[in-house]
Scaffold this motif. Structure first.
Motif, PDB file in Angstrom:
ATOM      1  N   LEU A 196       0.664  -1.181  -0.100  1.00 21.64           N
ATOM      2  CA  LEU A 196      -0.135  -0.235   0.074  1.00 21.64           C
ATOM      3  C   LEU A 196       0.795   1.171   0.090  1.00 21.64           C
ATOM      4  N   ASN A 202      -4.031   7.472   4.566  1.00 18.73           N
ATOM      5  CA  ASN A 202      -4.418   6.371   5.159  1.00 18.73           C
ATOM      6  C   ASN A 202      -4.874   6.235   6.306  1.00 18.73           C
ATOM      7  N   LEU A 205      -8.400   5.387   7.146  1.00 18.44           N
ATOM      8  CA  LEU A 205      -9.047   4.006   6.940  1.00 18.44           C
ATOM      9  C   LEU A 205      -9.380   3.336   8.147  1.00 18.44           C
ATOM     10  N   ASP A 207      -9.705  -0.548   9.935  1.00 15.83           N
ATOM     11  CA  ASP A 207      -8.736  -1.994   9.638  1.00 15.83           C
ATOM     12  C   ASP A 207      -9.456  -2.646   8.455  1.00 15.83           C
ATOM     13  N   GLU A 209     -11.073  -1.293   5.760  1.00 14.17           N
ATOM     14  CA  GLU A 209     -10.735  -0.754   4.732  1.00 14.17           C
ATOM     15  C   GLU A 209      -9.202  -0.763   4.322  1.00 14.17           C
ATOM     16  N   ARG A 210      -8.117  -0.891   5.267  1.00 14.94           N
ATOM     17  CA  ARG A 210      -7.013  -0.874   5.117  1.00 14.94           C
ATOM     18  C   ARG A 210      -6.611  -2.399   4.417  1.00 14.94           C
ATOM     19  N   GLU A 211      -7.322  -3.264   4.577  1.00 15.71           N
ATOM     20  CA  GLU A 211      -7.125  -4.688   4.044  1.00 15.71           C
ATOM     21  C   GLU A 211      -7.384  -4.757   2.822  1.00 15.71           C
ATOM     22  N   ALA A 213      -7.592  -1.941   0.770  1.00 13.46           N
ATOM     23  CA  ALA A 213      -6.553  -0.874   0.294  1.00 13.46           C
ATOM     24  C   ALA A 213      -5.402  -1.493  -0.427  1.00 13.46           C
ATOM     25  N   ARG A 214      -4.882  -2.419   0.563  1.00 13.99           N
ATOM     26  CA  ARG A 214      -3.819  -3.048   0.089  1.00 13.99           C
ATOM     27  C   ARG A 214      -3.815  -4.147  -1.034  1.00 13.99           C
TER      28      ARG A 214
END
Length: 294
Positions: A196, A202, A205, A207, A209-211, A213-214
């Protein structure tokens, strides 16, 4: 008399006059000057730019200024993270010699009326399409503030991140057209361990959403490989668009493969020169952008 504050062992100036006084003193000592403009909320990506500037110049100036002219009324100017003390500490650790942290009034005095447009729908140019379509306010504001900063600092070299690749192209074109002597250098995108691209946004985001996003980096890599194999670009872009939605992105503004040197579309619909794939997609209220070489 020059007014210089100090935080975390890093000198801070807030006026153009004080900035120029410090830089003028460096010049008298025969020192070269590097520059890194930022909007603050710094992360490792920004610090990489500072270190790169430090490899190219004797002294490095960084600016922290959340530039209002590049935000549309509905965008997140008021919510953009501001953390000057932390930023100063990080900059000092990366080898920065001076922080320029002006106020809005210092950058845009009352009665300022000048604007900058890098190209147009008729003339073309790197500001057209992509971010220029979805954020029409942005590049005029970026060009104006960067032109002012480059004039204020008068550095030998300025370093910008390739994460904002279209912005880098706009700045290069603007500096060339306006005969600004500062060398404009692009520095590769810094990424986390999952690919990412690092960004101040960032932090917005969740948690979950971060997954999601990656996954952006992987989709672009797959599309870039397909484009390199001479697959027709409309099909590659369409498939990448669908893949982002399938990965969990809520909305995709664009996925586009363009010529790397000027961001023009490939006339024959296949990659026949150095290229860049660029994308913008949404997770909740957070808009992510990324790009990579093809």
């Amino acid at each position: 008399m020059t007014s210089v504050e100090t935080a975390s062992d890093l000198p801070i100036v807030r006026s153009v006059a004080d900035l120029r006084a410090v830089v003028r003193d460096w010049r008298r000592q025969g020192l070269s000057v590097g520059f890194v403009p930022t909007m603050g909320a710094l992360h490792e990506g920004h610090l990489t730019l500072v270190r790169e500037a430090g490899c190219r110049a004797d002294r490095v100036v960084a600016s922290v200024f959340v530039n209002p002219t590049q935000f549309a009324p509905h965008e997140d100017l008021g919510k953009y993270p501001r953390q000057e003390a932390r930023d100063a500490e990080l900059l000092a650790g990366a080898g920065c010699a001076l922080l320029f942290a002006p106020t809005v009034d210092e950058m845009y005095p009352e009665a300022s009326v000048t604007t900058i447009s890098v190209g147009s729908a008729t003339a073309g140019g790197p500001a057209q399409g992509l971010e220029g379509q979805f954020r029409p306010q942005m590049f005029g504001g970026v060009a104006l503030v960067v032109a002012k900063l480059l004039n204020q600092v008068q550095a030998d070299v300025a370093v910008f991140g390739e994460k904002d690749y279209q912005q880098l192209m706009v700045v290069r074109r603007m500096a060339l057209d306006l005969d600004i002597p500062t060398q404009i250098v692009g520095s590769p995108t810094e990424r986390d361990g999952y690919g990412l691209a690092l960004s101040s946004r960032n932090a917005y985001l969740t948690d979950a959403e971060r997954e999601i996003a990656r996954r952006l980096n992987g989709v672009l890599a797959e599309a870039g490989a397909a484009a390199s194999s001479k697959r027709p670009l409309p099909a590659v872009e369409k498939d990448a668009y669908s893949a982002l939605l399938k990965a969990g992105f809520e909305r995709v503004d664009y996925v586009a493969i363009r010529r790397a040197d000027d961001l023009e579309p490939f006339a024959n619909g296949i990659v026949d020169a150095p290229a860049r794939i660029l994308a913008a997609a949404w997770l909740g209220k957070t808009r992510l952008i990324d790009n990579m070489a093809v």
